[in-house]
Design an enzyme around this catalytic site. Structure first.
Site, short mmCIF file in Angstrom:
data_model
loop_
_atom_site.label_atom_id
_atom_site.label_comp_id
_atom_site.label_asym_id
_atom_site.label_seq_id
_atom_site.Cartn_x
_atom_site.Cartn_y
_atom_site.Cartn_z
N ASP A 77 0.85 -1.19 0.00
CA ASP A 77 0.00 0.00 0.00
C ASP A 77 0.89 1.25 0.00
O ASP A 77 1.88 1.32 0.73
CB ASP A 77 -0.92 -0.02 1.23
N ILE A 78 0.51 2.22 -0.81
CA ILE A 78 1.33 3.44 -0.94
C ILE A 78 1.28 4.29 0.33
O ILE A 78 2.21 5.06 0.60
CB ILE A 78 0.87 4.24 -2.19
N ASN A 88 -12.70 -3.17 2.58
CA ASN A 88 -13.58 -2.01 2.67
C ASN A 88 -14.62 -2.16 1.56
O ASN A 88 -14.26 -2.48 0.41
CB ASN A 88 -12.80 -0.71 2.49
N HIS A 90 -10.07 -5.68 -3.47
CA HIS A 90 -8.75 -5.93 -2.92
C HIS A 90 -8.87 -6.23 -1.43
O HIS A 90 -9.74 -5.71 -0.75
CB HIS A 90 -7.81 -4.74 -3.15
N HIS A 135 -6.88 -6.04 2.14
CA HIS A 135 -5.76 -5.45 2.88
C HIS A 135 -5.19 -6.49 3.84
O HIS A 135 -5.95 -7.14 4.57
CB HIS A 135 -6.23 -4.26 3.72
P1 5GP Z 1 -9.59 1.07 -0.09
O1 5GP Z 1 -9.85 2.23 0.82
O2 5GP Z 1 -10.20 1.27 -1.44
O3 5GP Z 1 -9.96 -0.24 0.55
O4 5GP Z 1 -8.03 0.98 -0.24
C1 5GP Z 1 -7.31 1.49 -1.30
C2 5GP Z 1 -5.86 1.52 -0.87
O5 5GP Z 1 -5.08 1.71 -2.04
C3 5GP Z 1 -5.54 2.66 0.09
O6 5GP Z 1 -5.05 2.11 1.31
C4 5GP Z 1 -4.48 3.47 -0.64
O7 5GP Z 1 -3.44 3.92 0.21
C5 5GP Z 1 -3.96 2.50 -1.69
N1 5GP Z 1 -3.50 3.14 -2.91
C6 5GP Z 1 -4.13 4.13 -3.59
N2 5GP Z 1 -3.45 4.46 -4.70
C7 5GP Z 1 -2.36 3.62 -4.73
C8 5GP Z 1 -1.27 3.49 -5.64
O8 5GP Z 1 -1.16 4.18 -6.66
N3 5GP Z 1 -0.33 2.55 -5.35
C9 5GP Z 1 -0.42 1.76 -4.24
N4 5GP Z 1 0.56 0.88 -4.05
N5 5GP Z 1 -1.44 1.88 -3.36
C10 5GP Z 1 -2.40 2.79 -3.60
#
Ligand code: 5GP
Ligand code: ZN
Length: 110
Positions: free
Chosen positions: A31-32, A88, A101, A103
């Site tokens: 995660d970034i 999520n 996805h 986590h």
């Molecule tokens: P969500 O909130 O949709 O479950 O999680 C999306 C996750 O993707 C977030 O934790 C966010 O930090 C991560 N994320 C968003 N953009 C990027 C990216 O360009 N590269 C990576 N490695 N992670 C990302």
């Protein structure tokens, strides 16, 4: 696949994201914005919007995702110390990337 899906772009190697794991079905990358010392995203290559969109045809894909989570946890050395697995789901559930996805979060007390 929607043109604007960031995780489809990552899966298709249109970004410089480094994969910790890849096979025909999944990719795994960091995660970034990590929420913990270990924060991986386990992503099916196929575009599925969220848990709400899973069907019986996805049964083995979802089962495999959890097998992969356990393998990645072992590789990261957090299997014994423990970790969280999190989906999520939709905006109210904190989802911001609408491509399924999982986590994998841990590593606080290794
Ligand atoms: P969500 O909130 O949709 O479950 O999680 C999306 C996750 O993707 C977030 O934790 C966010 O930090 C991560 N994320 C968003 N953009 C990027 C990216 O360009 N590269 C990576 N490695 N992670 C990302
Ligand atoms: Zn996608």
């Amino acid at each position: 696949m929607p043109d604007d899906c960031l995780f489809c772009k990552i899966v298709n190697k249109e970004t410089d994201t480094r994969f910790l794991y890849e096979d025909d079905t999944y990719v795994v990358f960091k995660d970034i914005h990590p929420a913990a010392p270990v924060h991986l995203l386990l992503v099916p290559k196929t575009h599925i919007r969220s848990v709400n969109d899973l069907t019986p045809s996805h049964q083995s894909l979802v089962g495999g995702l959890f097998q992969l989570a356990a393998k990645m946890a072992r590789e990261q050395g957090v299997d014994q110390s423990g970790y969280k697995l999190l989906f999520n789901v939709e905006k109210g559930g904190g989802q911001v990337i609408f491509h399924l996805h999982l986590h994998l979060i841990g590593g606080w007390n290794r």
